[in-house]
Structures are given as structure tokens and as C-alpha cells.
Design an enzyme around this catalytic site. Sequence first.
Site, mmCIF file in Angstrom:
data_model
loop_
_atom_site.group_PDB
_atom_site.id
_atom_site.type_symbol
_atom_site.label_atom_id
_atom_site.label_comp_id
_atom_site.label_asym_id
_atom_site.label_seq_id
_atom_site.Cartn_x
_atom_site.Cartn_y
_atom_site.Cartn_z
ATOM 1 N N HIS A 72 50.794 51.693 7.341
ATOM 2 C CA HIS A 72 51.440 50.546 7.018
ATOM 3 C C HIS A 72 51.534 49.835 8.272
ATOM 4 C CE1 HIS A 72 53.369 50.536 2.810
ATOM 5 N NE2 HIS A 72 52.361 51.297 2.934
ATOM 6 N N TYR A 206 62.107 44.268 2.830
ATOM 7 C CA TYR A 206 63.522 44.347 3.070
ATOM 8 C C TYR A 206 64.002 43.002 2.797
ATOM 9 C CZ TYR A 206 62.925 48.409 6.080
ATOM 10 O OH TYR A 206 62.689 49.693 6.650
ATOM 11 N N PRO A 298 70.519 54.061 7.316
ATOM 12 C CA PRO A 298 69.011 54.118 7.042
ATOM 13 C C PRO A 298 68.350 53.180 7.142
ATOM 14 C CG PRO A 298 70.209 54.302 5.229
ATOM 15 C CD PRO A 298 71.412 54.290 6.032
ATOM 16 N N LYS A 302 65.222 55.327 11.091
ATOM 17 C CA LYS A 302 65.082 56.032 12.365
ATOM 18 C C LYS A 302 65.578 57.366 12.149
ATOM 19 C CE LYS A 302 63.381 53.030 14.325
ATOM 20 N NZ LYS A 302 61.892 53.225 14.390
ATOM 21 N N TYR A 390 60.820 49.186 15.405
ATOM 22 C CA TYR A 390 60.479 49.868 14.023
ATOM 23 C C TYR A 390 59.383 50.642 14.315
ATOM 24 C CZ TYR A 390 60.077 50.125 9.167
ATOM 25 O OH TYR A 390 60.276 50.255 7.808
HETATM 26 P P1 FAD Z 1 68.615 68.035 7.995
HETATM 27 O O1 FAD Z 1 67.351 67.408 7.327
HETATM 28 O O2 FAD Z 1 69.978 67.648 7.478
HETATM 29 O O3 FAD Z 1 68.444 69.672 8.243
HETATM 30 C C1 FAD Z 1 69.606 70.462 8.369
HETATM 31 C C2 FAD Z 1 69.344 71.776 7.770
HETATM 32 O O4 FAD Z 1 70.356 72.826 8.126
HETATM 33 C C3 FAD Z 1 69.509 71.539 6.307
HETATM 34 O O5 FAD Z 1 68.181 71.800 5.676
HETATM 35 C C4 FAD Z 1 70.778 72.413 6.057
HETATM 36 O O6 FAD Z 1 70.844 72.834 4.626
HETATM 37 C C5 FAD Z 1 70.665 73.370 7.282
HETATM 38 N N1 FAD Z 1 72.173 73.935 7.440
HETATM 39 C C6 FAD Z 1 73.180 73.093 7.769
HETATM 40 N N2 FAD Z 1 74.405 74.046 7.740
HETATM 41 C C7 FAD Z 1 73.901 75.483 8.031
HETATM 42 C C8 FAD Z 1 74.274 76.783 8.335
HETATM 43 N N3 FAD Z 1 75.634 76.872 8.724
HETATM 44 N N4 FAD Z 1 73.443 77.824 8.560
HETATM 45 C C9 FAD Z 1 72.054 77.429 8.064
HETATM 46 N N5 FAD Z 1 71.479 76.285 7.880
HETATM 47 C C10 FAD Z 1 72.270 75.304 7.865
HETATM 48 N N6 FAD Z 1 66.511 58.612 6.726
HETATM 49 C C11 FAD Z 1 65.660 57.528 6.564
HETATM 50 O O7 FAD Z 1 65.029 57.363 7.645
HETATM 51 N N7 FAD Z 1 65.590 57.007 5.396
HETATM 52 C C12 FAD Z 1 66.250 57.516 4.322
HETATM 53 O O8 FAD Z 1 66.038 57.030 3.106
HETATM 54 C C13 FAD Z 1 66.976 58.580 4.325
HETATM 55 N N8 FAD Z 1 67.767 59.213 3.274
HETATM 56 C C14 FAD Z 1 68.768 59.862 3.539
HETATM 57 C C15 FAD Z 1 69.254 60.592 2.411
HETATM 58 C C16 FAD Z 1 70.301 61.556 2.752
HETATM 59 C C17 FAD Z 1 71.183 62.031 1.258
HETATM 60 C C18 FAD Z 1 70.433 62.173 3.720
HETATM 61 C C19 FAD Z 1 71.653 63.265 4.173
HETATM 62 C C20 FAD Z 1 69.624 61.761 4.975
HETATM 63 C C21 FAD Z 1 68.999 60.685 4.751
HETATM 64 N N9 FAD Z 1 68.142 60.202 5.905
HETATM 65 C C22 FAD Z 1 67.387 59.147 5.671
HETATM 66 C C23 FAD Z 1 68.015 60.721 7.067
HETATM 67 C C24 FAD Z 1 67.148 61.755 7.644
HETATM 68 O O9 FAD Z 1 66.883 62.499 6.123
HETATM 69 C C25 FAD Z 1 67.862 62.745 8.580
HETATM 70 O O10 FAD Z 1 67.887 62.039 9.624
HETATM 71 C C26 FAD Z 1 66.777 64.107 8.917
HETATM 72 O O11 FAD Z 1 66.991 64.884 7.540
HETATM 73 C C27 FAD Z 1 67.335 64.706 10.006
HETATM 74 O O12 FAD Z 1 66.752 66.014 9.980
HETATM 75 P P2 FAD Z 1 67.338 67.183 10.622
HETATM 76 O O13 FAD Z 1 66.579 68.431 10.427
HETATM 77 O O14 FAD Z 1 68.113 66.906 11.715
HETATM 78 O O15 FAD Z 1 68.565 67.420 9.485
HETATM 79 C C1 DHB Z 2 62.932 54.256 3.435
HETATM 80 C C2 DHB Z 2 63.963 54.344 4.092
HETATM 81 C C3 DHB Z 2 64.587 53.800 4.838
HETATM 82 O O1 DHB Z 2 65.649 53.772 5.399
HETATM 83 C C4 DHB Z 2 63.701 52.327 5.267
HETATM 84 O O2 DHB Z 2 64.470 51.490 6.321
HETATM 85 C C5 DHB Z 2 62.758 52.351 4.749
HETATM 86 C C6 DHB Z 2 61.961 52.982 3.685
HETATM 87 C C7 DHB Z 2 62.131 55.337 2.250
HETATM 88 O O3 DHB Z 2 62.788 56.086 1.920
HETATM 89 O O4 DHB Z 2 61.159 55.091 2.198
#
Ligand code: FAD
Ligand code: DHB
Length: 396
Positions: A72, A206, A298, A302, A390
Site C-alpha cells: 500500500h 481512517y 492500535p 505500531k 506511519y
Molecule cells: P504477543 O503477540 O502478545 O505474544 C506474547 C506471547 O507470549 C503470547 O503468545 C502468549 O501466549 C505468550 N505468553 C504469555 N505469558 C506467557 C508465559 N507465562 N509463558 C509462556 N508464554 C507466555 N496491533 C495493531 O497494530 N493492530 C491491531 O489491530 C491490533 N490488534 C490487537 C488486538 C489484540 C486483542 C491485542 C492483544 C493486540 C493487538 N495489536 C494490534 C497489537 C499487536 O498484536 C501486538 O503489538 C503484537 O502481538 C506484539 O507481539 P509480541 O510478540 O510482543 O506479543
Molecule cells: C489495522 C489495525 C490498525 O490498528 C491500523 O491502524 C490499521 C490496520 C488492521 O488490523 O488491519
Amino acid sequence: MRTTVGIIGAGPAGLLLARLLHNAGIDSVVLESRDRAYVEHRQRAGILEQGTVDVLRAAGAGGRMDREGLRHDGIELRFDRKRHRVDFPALTGGRSVTVYAQTEVCKDLIALQLKDGGPLLFEARVDAVESATADAGSGDRPVIRYTHEGRDKTLRCDYVVGCDGFHGVTRTVIPDNVRKTYERRYPYAWLGVLADVAPSSDELVYAHSERGFALLSMRSPSVSRLYLQVPNGTDPAGWSDERIWDELDARLALDGDWALARGPIVSKGVLPMRSFVTEPMCYGRVFLAGDAAHIVPPTGAKGLNLAVSDVTVLARALVRRQRTGSADLLDAYSDTCLRRVWRAEHFSYFMTTTLHTDPDQSPFDTRLQISQLDRITSSPHAAAELAENYAGLTIG
Ligand code: FAD
Ligand code: DHB
């Protein structure tokens, strides 16, 4: 069991760190509390910055992303019933973003790790991390205690990396008198839906509206991802499919020709909004990466990208330590990451507060939001500031 790097959590941060270390010949073990299907299917982020795409490709994890991801070159800002495009390559010297879901990034990295990487254990819950500050000279090492297949187990590591998300255990290793946290809550949440219908726009939209924020995104040419601002505490069961489409229609409405295509909604969920940062992002031989150390609301996408930049910086530092004996990059890890983290915190806060309607918002506040959006869409300087943030700053 023992390993060089014990990684807690198999989200994007933990999985990518394991791959980067594997590629550099450093062994690791990944412990994940949930099962594989759960990790591969939870609906989360969908937008990859240019730097994230570059890192995944260089790590050998970009094959399917390059075939199926959608490049995009801009987004649309919609306000006062009018559309305004922000052109990323023109404003950033050629940078763009890619629509490729977090679920797919995780599936690709899991497949690689299981094919030729170190151990990746699912349903392995970490209960405690001990001896974070163990001195290498004494022969002592940090220890991860975890439960797997009904048994208590121990993993002895040279380094421990907490990639265990916001609700993980690793952050608590840093003593209260060392750890500082910064937090902001928002008086609204997002209702996110996945719909089996072709996206009604080629680029993300947006939308600012007095009824609240709406976002039109996508997962593929045939699947739409849509979000609506809703009050905190909203139960998704209270939102019928028809109510969701009607509200999206009202908030995305334009003067002129445009229609939102409806289709079957296949999943619904509410996600809370929070800004949160822990400092420092390390303690002794224990490091934090991704959501374990920081959360952004969100808007602006980021979260996943920050997780990727953290582990890219950390992998480089661990490789340098192993190859040269120098700990200079490891010592700088927290400061290096926090600079980028705070930039993303500001950008996500800015996007959120500029586009959402606060329940206590006055007409004056609304006029300020519109003025800010007008400025971004009429000044190349203001637009470039949004586009650079962005599409993402360079990692490092
Ligand atoms: P996570 O993906 O949270 O991974 C952490 C992992 O650690 C998980 O698999 C968990 O099961 C594991 N874990 C936790 N505790 C333990 C333990 N004690 N022992 C072993 N394993 C453990 N960002 C966006 O940009 N757009 C979005 O639309 C968006 N939607 C989201 C929706 C939700 C519900 C959430 C929670 C986050 C969302 N985010 C979104 C943010 C984005 O998904 C996260 O920033 C990203 O997943 C971060 O990755 P991570 O690997 O740091 O953590
Ligand atoms: C999506 C999530 C976001 O937070 C955003 O700013 C743009 C797109 C997505 O899940 O597609």
C-alpha cells in the site's frame, strides 16, 4: 535443559528473535503457554512497515509475504464527509507499507522454526525467571521455571528474553525500585470485525466523524477488516451484524459516489486501548521485547512493528556479544529501543486523539481535530510527518 537464549512467548517478537538467532548460529529455546492453533489464529495486527518487511525478507521469512501481501502506497483520511489521500512514497522518499496479517507472519515463522530451528514448545507455561543478575564468572546462570506436559521443568540460559506480551511474567523480574512504568488509558475501545467481502476501498480509510472513529482495513482482496470506536465495556454480543454495517455506513459516509459493500461477518471482538511503557527494557541478563515492555493504542498500527524492531536490535546485540565478546550493543539495547518506542507512543497517541471522539469532547475540541486533519491534508510538511511515522523510521 540448557540453551544460549531462552525466549518466553511465541508471538511475533519471540518467533522472529528465534529465527534471527538461528540464522546467526546462536541456539535458543522458545516456550509458549498456548497451543499452536491459538497462536496461529488470534486476530490482531495487519500492517507491516517497510522496515518490518525488509527484516522478514532478510531473515528468510518473506516468501509468502511477498506473494500474498498487498503493498500500500498510502492511506485515506476521511473527515467532514470528504476523502483526502496521504501518499507515502512521494512524502518519504519511496517508503510504503504492506498488508499481511499477524496470523500469517506467525504461521510462516512457526513453520520455519519447526523445520530447522531450535526447540519451540507449545503449552509450556513459564512460572518464574530466577537469577536474572547471575554473574557469568561464577558459573551461575539465569533459570526459567516452566510447566510442560504436566511436569515442572527448568531451562538454564545465558540470556532470557521476555517476549511474553503485556500479561507475561518476565517484566516482574525487574525489581520495583528499578522499574518505572508510564501509562495512559483511553475512554473508548475498538469493536473489530472480519467480513467475507471485498474491501470497499483499495487503501485503508481512517474516518473521523462526530459519531466516533471508524477504520476500513483488509486482510486480502476478498476479506475486509473493519473497526468501530465503541465505549469501554462494550459487549460485542450487543452489536448485531446489521447494526455494525449501519454504523460503519454512517461514519464512513461521503459527499459523492461511494458505497460500503456488506458481507457475512465471521468474527467480532472488542479490544481495549492503552499506552504503556516500562523502563528500562532489561535487567541483568534478562531483556524485554515487544508488548512485554510497551503497549500502544492500535490507531496507526505500531504494536507489531515495534515488536519487530526491538528483536532486530536485540538479535544484532546478542550476535555481536557472541562473536566479539563486546557487550556494548547489549548495554545500549534499552536506550536504543526506547527512543523508537516513545516516537511510536507519541504517534499512536496523536492518531488516536485526533481521530476519536472523547465522550467529554466539546465542539471546540472537535474543531481543533478538524483543523489538524485539514493541516495534514493541505501541507506537504505536515503530511510528510504523518507519512514518515506511519511507513516507519529505519530500525537501529
Ligand atoms: P504477543 O503477540 O502478545 O505474544 C506474547 C506471547 O507470549 C503470547 O503468545 C502468549 O501466549 C505468550 N505468553 C504469555 N505469558 C506467557 C508465559 N507465562 N509463558 C509462556 N508464554 C507466555 N496491533 C495493531 O497494530 N493492530 C491491531 O489491530 C491490533 N490488534 C490487537 C488486538 C489484540 C486483542 C491485542 C492483544 C493486540 C493487538 N495489536 C494490534 C497489537 C499487536 O498484536 C501486538 O503489538 C503484537 O502481538 C506484539 O507481539 P509480541 O510478540 O510482543 O506479543
Ligand atoms: C489495522 C489495525 C490498525 O490498528 C491500523 O491502524 C490499521 C490496520 C488492521 O488490523 O488491519
